[in-house]
Scaffold this motif. Sequence first.
Motif, PDB file in Angstrom:
ATOM      1  N   THR A   1       0.807  -1.218   0.000  1.00 38.59           N
ATOM      2  CA  THR A   1       0.000   0.000   0.000  1.00 38.59           C
ATOM      3  C   THR A   1       0.839   1.266   0.000  1.00 38.59           C
ATOM      4  O   THR A   1       0.316   2.361  -0.236  1.00 38.59           O
ATOM      5  CB  THR A   1      -0.955   0.030   1.213  1.00 38.59           C
ATOM      6  OG1 THR A   1      -0.189  -0.138   2.418  1.00 38.59           O
ATOM      7  CG2 THR A   1      -1.991  -1.073   1.110  1.00 38.59           C
TER       8      THR A   1
ATOM      9  N   ILE B   1       0.515   4.412  -6.880  1.00 38.66           N
ATOM     10  CA  ILE B   1      -0.665   3.888  -7.561  1.00 38.66           C
ATOM     11  C   ILE B   1      -0.290   3.340  -8.931  1.00 38.66           C
ATOM     12  O   ILE B   1      -0.796   2.301  -9.358  1.00 38.66           O
ATOM     13  CB  ILE B   1      -1.736   4.988  -7.686  1.00 38.66           C
ATOM     14  CG1 ILE B   1      -2.333   5.296  -6.308  1.00 38.66           C
ATOM     15  CG2 ILE B   1      -2.839   4.574  -8.663  1.00 38.66           C
ATOM     16  CD1 ILE B   1      -3.367   6.393  -6.311  1.00 38.66           C
TER      17      ILE B   1
ATOM     18  N   ARG C   1       1.220  -0.137  -8.415  1.00 36.93           N
ATOM     19  CA  ARG C   1       0.204  -1.125  -8.047  1.00 36.93           C
ATOM     20  C   ARG C   1      -0.691  -1.449  -9.239  1.00 36.93           C
ATOM     21  O   ARG C   1      -0.980  -2.618  -9.509  1.00 36.93           O
ATOM     22  CB  ARG C   1      -0.625  -0.605  -6.871  1.00 36.93           C
ATOM     23  CG  ARG C   1       0.107  -0.666  -5.538  1.00 36.93           C
ATOM     24  CD  ARG C   1      -0.759  -0.129  -4.405  1.00 36.93           C
ATOM     25  NE  ARG C   1      -0.732   1.335  -4.343  1.00 36.93           N
ATOM     26  CZ  ARG C   1      -1.577   2.063  -3.619  1.00 36.93           C
ATOM     27  NH1 ARG C   1      -2.541   1.474  -2.930  1.00 36.93           N
ATOM     28  NH2 ARG C   1      -1.473   3.380  -3.589  1.00 36.93           N
TER      29      ARG C   1
ATOM     30  N   ASP D   1      -7.134   3.134   0.168  1.00 34.75           N
ATOM     31  CA  ASP D   1      -6.820   4.160  -0.821  1.00 34.75           C
ATOM     32  C   ASP D   1      -8.013   4.332  -1.770  1.00 34.75           C
ATOM     33  O   ASP D   1      -8.270   3.487  -2.633  1.00 34.75           O
ATOM     34  CB  ASP D   1      -5.571   3.751  -1.602  1.00 34.75           C
ATOM     35  CG  ASP D   1      -5.037   4.854  -2.494  1.00 34.75           C
ATOM     36  OD1 ASP D   1      -5.842   5.692  -2.948  1.00 34.75           O
ATOM     37  OD2 ASP D   1      -3.821   4.869  -2.752  1.00 34.75           O
TER      38      ASP D   1
ATOM     39  N   THR E   1      -8.471   6.478  -4.174  1.00 35.31           N
ATOM     40  CA  THR E   1      -8.079   6.645  -5.576  1.00 35.31           C
ATOM     41  C   THR E   1      -7.804   5.302  -6.226  1.00 35.31           C
ATOM     42  O   THR E   1      -8.192   5.055  -7.376  1.00 35.31           O
ATOM     43  CB  THR E   1      -6.839   7.542  -5.685  1.00 35.31           C
ATOM     44  OG1 THR E   1      -7.101   8.803  -5.075  1.00 35.31           O
ATOM     45  CG2 THR E   1      -6.443   7.746  -7.140  1.00 35.31           C
ATOM     46  N   MET E   2      -7.169   4.411  -5.468  1.00 35.07           N
ATOM     47  CA  MET E   2      -6.870   3.089  -6.004  1.00 35.07           C
ATOM     48  C   MET E   2      -8.148   2.299  -6.260  1.00 35.07           C
ATOM     49  O   MET E   2      -8.222   1.524  -7.219  1.00 35.07           O
ATOM     50  CB  MET E   2      -5.964   2.324  -5.035  1.00 35.07           C
ATOM     51  CG  MET E   2      -5.405   1.025  -5.609  1.00 35.07           C
ATOM     52  SD  MET E   2      -4.358   1.318  -7.059  1.00 35.07           S
ATOM     53  CE  MET E   2      -4.259  -0.327  -7.755  1.00 35.07           C
TER      54      MET E   2
END
Length: 269
Positions: free
Chosen positions: A49, A53, A56, A135, A137-138
């Motif tokens: 995490t 981003i 990931r 998250d 946004t993720m």
Amino acid sequence: MATFSHRRTDGPISSTVIAAVLALFGLGVQQVTTLPAFLLDPELLTAPTDASIASRAGMLILGFLGFVVAGGIYLAVTDRGWSYVDLRWPTRRGWGYVLAGVVGGIAFYVLISIAVQLLSLPTAENQVSTYIGNDQTMLLVMIAIVFLFNAPAEEFLYRNIVQKRLYDAFSRRRAVAIASVIFGLIHFPVYAALSESLLATAVPVAVVMGGAAIFGFLYAETDNLLVPIAAHAVFNGVQFGLQYLVLEYNLETAESMSVAVDLAAAVPL
């Protein structure tokens, strides 16, 4: 629908073994295709995490592309070619199946969520959720990934390749059932590694099997890969959307909502 002209007459055991090997082969290829992401950003291994981003998202996309590569290798080795892929724009009937699949999937998910709450069943965390955390946004990025990569890749390999391979030896309904069990069982080690008990592992595995059966049924009924892809994408989009809303509006204090979100995090298909 494109048909394969030289169907084999494998027995049930050999057909099942081949299907299981194909499913595992997809996971093996996935490990190879994701390797560049881990080499470029070691935080994906040590603190997922904390990774960017972009890292990931890139790792997850590469993983789903691994399924496409695995399926492509199978088509090439067996001389089936890409005409073996049942992909075309759905008819009105096909879109009806998409809608039925989404509604059925959500209903199944809600019923399981209620059962988990009433029976106080534990659930294991899904590996994908370890790269999302809290998250927001993720979560939004994941919705895009689901539509563009996750659903198309998984349905291609596990429905158009694995399930369709079982048609050689089984009726379609039995093929759906066997393919769903295979899909659930290959998830077992991942859930077990993130679980504290066998029961916590069994719950999400059972849900994965149920979801796979729904999407497998859609494919068996329509012979059109785009139908389960669309239903799968919308269903997962709802799951991630639900998690986003819980974080955005601080709804985790509601017990029933908390259970639903925990299960959503455990079993994105």
